[in-house]
Write an enzyme that holds these catalytic residues in place. Structure first.
Site, PDB file in Angstrom:
ATOM      1  N   GLU A   4      53.043  35.304  50.870  1.00 12.27           N
ATOM      2  CA  GLU A   4      51.784  35.243  50.061  1.00 12.27           C
ATOM      3  C   GLU A   4      51.794  34.251  49.972  1.00 12.27           C
ATOM      4  O   GLU A   4      51.267  33.007  49.764  1.00 12.27           O
ATOM      5  CB  GLU A   4      51.404  36.327  49.244  1.00 12.27           C
ATOM      6  CG  GLU A   4      50.912  37.200  49.384  1.00 12.27           C
ATOM      7  CD  GLU A   4      49.879  37.572  49.722  1.00 12.27           C
ATOM      8  OE1 GLU A   4      48.964  36.422  49.593  1.00 12.27           O
ATOM      9  OE2 GLU A   4      49.166  38.429  49.516  1.00 12.27           O
ATOM     10  N   ASN A  30      38.685  31.897  48.626  1.00 16.72           N
ATOM     11  CA  ASN A  30      38.333  33.286  49.610  1.00 16.72           C
ATOM     12  C   ASN A  30      37.037  33.887  50.096  1.00 16.72           C
ATOM     13  O   ASN A  30      36.577  32.352  49.034  1.00 16.72           O
ATOM     14  CB  ASN A  30      39.003  34.752  48.708  1.00 16.72           C
ATOM     15  CG  ASN A  30      40.507  34.635  48.132  1.00 16.72           C
ATOM     16  OD1 ASN A  30      41.377  34.376  49.355  1.00 16.72           O
ATOM     17  ND2 ASN A  30      40.528  34.787  46.693  1.00 16.72           N
ATOM     18  N   ASP A  35      35.201  35.174  49.165  1.00 16.78           N
ATOM     19  CA  ASP A  35      34.159  35.473  47.830  1.00 16.78           C
ATOM     20  C   ASP A  35      34.091  34.259  47.021  1.00 16.78           C
ATOM     21  O   ASP A  35      33.390  34.767  45.342  1.00 16.78           O
ATOM     22  CB  ASP A  35      33.671  36.696  47.743  1.00 16.78           C
ATOM     23  CG  ASP A  35      36.012  36.753  47.001  1.00 16.78           C
ATOM     24  OD1 ASP A  35      36.568  35.981  47.200  1.00 16.78           O
ATOM     25  OD2 ASP A  35      35.869  37.852  45.962  1.00 16.78           O
ATOM     26  N   SER A  72      36.565  33.545  45.209  1.00 13.85           N
ATOM     27  CA  SER A  72      37.251  33.620  44.654  1.00 13.85           C
ATOM     28  C   SER A  72      38.861  32.674  44.841  1.00 13.85           C
ATOM     29  O   SER A  72      38.550  31.968  45.369  1.00 13.85           O
ATOM     30  CB  SER A  72      38.465  34.921  44.241  1.00 13.85           C
ATOM     31  OG  SER A  72      38.322  35.647  45.611  1.00 13.85           O
ATOM     32  N   ASP A 132      43.499  32.378  44.796  1.00 16.56           N
ATOM     33  CA  ASP A 132      44.634  33.721  44.181  1.00 16.56           C
ATOM     34  C   ASP A 132      45.961  33.093  43.678  1.00 16.56           C
ATOM     35  O   ASP A 132      46.407  31.483  44.301  1.00 16.56           O
ATOM     36  CB  ASP A 132      45.158  34.529  45.787  1.00 16.56           C
ATOM     37  CG  ASP A 132      44.496  35.230  46.804  1.00 16.56           C
ATOM     38  OD1 ASP A 132      43.818  35.759  45.858  1.00 16.56           O
ATOM     39  OD2 ASP A 132      43.734  35.155  47.646  1.00 16.56           O
ATOM     40  N   ASN A 168      44.770  37.352  42.100  1.00 18.55           N
ATOM     41  CA  ASN A 168      43.226  36.852  42.229  1.00 18.55           C
ATOM     42  C   ASN A 168      42.837  36.715  41.529  1.00 18.55           C
ATOM     43  O   ASN A 168      42.976  37.512  40.616  1.00 18.55           O
ATOM     44  CB  ASN A 168      42.512  37.612  43.431  1.00 18.55           C
ATOM     45  CG  ASN A 168      40.857  37.582  43.343  1.00 18.55           C
ATOM     46  OD1 ASN A 168      40.346  38.123  42.704  1.00 18.55           O
ATOM     47  ND2 ASN A 168      40.821  37.018  44.596  1.00 18.55           N
TER      48      ASN A 168
END
Length: 155
Positions: free
Chosen positions: A59, A71, A73, A75, A77, A84
């Site tokens: 990650e 991301n 949408d 958002s 991380d 998130n």
């Protein structure tokens, strides 16, 4: 009353601070063993440590300061486990882990660890496997020998 030059200089410094923001947040790039030992010290089950290290390596490359790209949408991380902000950290997610997203970017991963436990428990309840919350775990760790990630770490 300050002169025009002093006022202009002061205004410029204020703008610079607002634009660049504080940069004193310490981050850390962990080794596999450092992360495994830290998580063990925070009470994570030893049989899961390889999965957590594999997840974090895939990650964030074990870097606590990573904020991922936007991301699909809108958002983001945050941190070593890429938590998130739509669901788990605020200001966007006022419930979730009740932790500010920015606090997930420093070298103290205690709040990150508390949050991932909450995420893990929620997905364990919903899907039967808490690690399914992370795409990187599903694609890079699931079904693999994750014990090798902590081999020789003394955990």
């Amino acid at each position: 009353m300050p002169g025009r030059k002093a006022t202009t200089l002061w205004t410029g410094l204020c703008v610079l601070l607002v634009v660049t923001g504080p940069r004193s947040v310490a981050s850390k790039r962990f080794t596999r063993c450092e992360l495994a030992q830290k998580l063990a010290g925070l009470g994570f089950p030893r049989y899961q440590l390889g999965d957590w290290v594999c997840l974090a390596e895939n990650e964030s490359a074990l870097d606590s300061s990573v904020r991922g790209p936007v991301n699909w949408d809108g958002s983001y991380d945050y941190g070593i486990f890429q938590i998130n902000n739509r669901y788990w950290c605020y200001p966007n997610a006022p419930a979730g882990c009740r932790v500010p997203c920015q606090s997930l970017l420093n070298d103290d991963i205690t709040d990150d660890a508390q949050c991932v436990r909450m995420i893990f428990d929620e997905f364990q309840r919903l899907k039967g496997n808490g690690f399914l919350a992370w795409e990187a775990w599903k694609s890079k760790c699931q079904g693999r020998d994750t014990a090798s990630y902590v081999k020789g770490c003394g955990v």
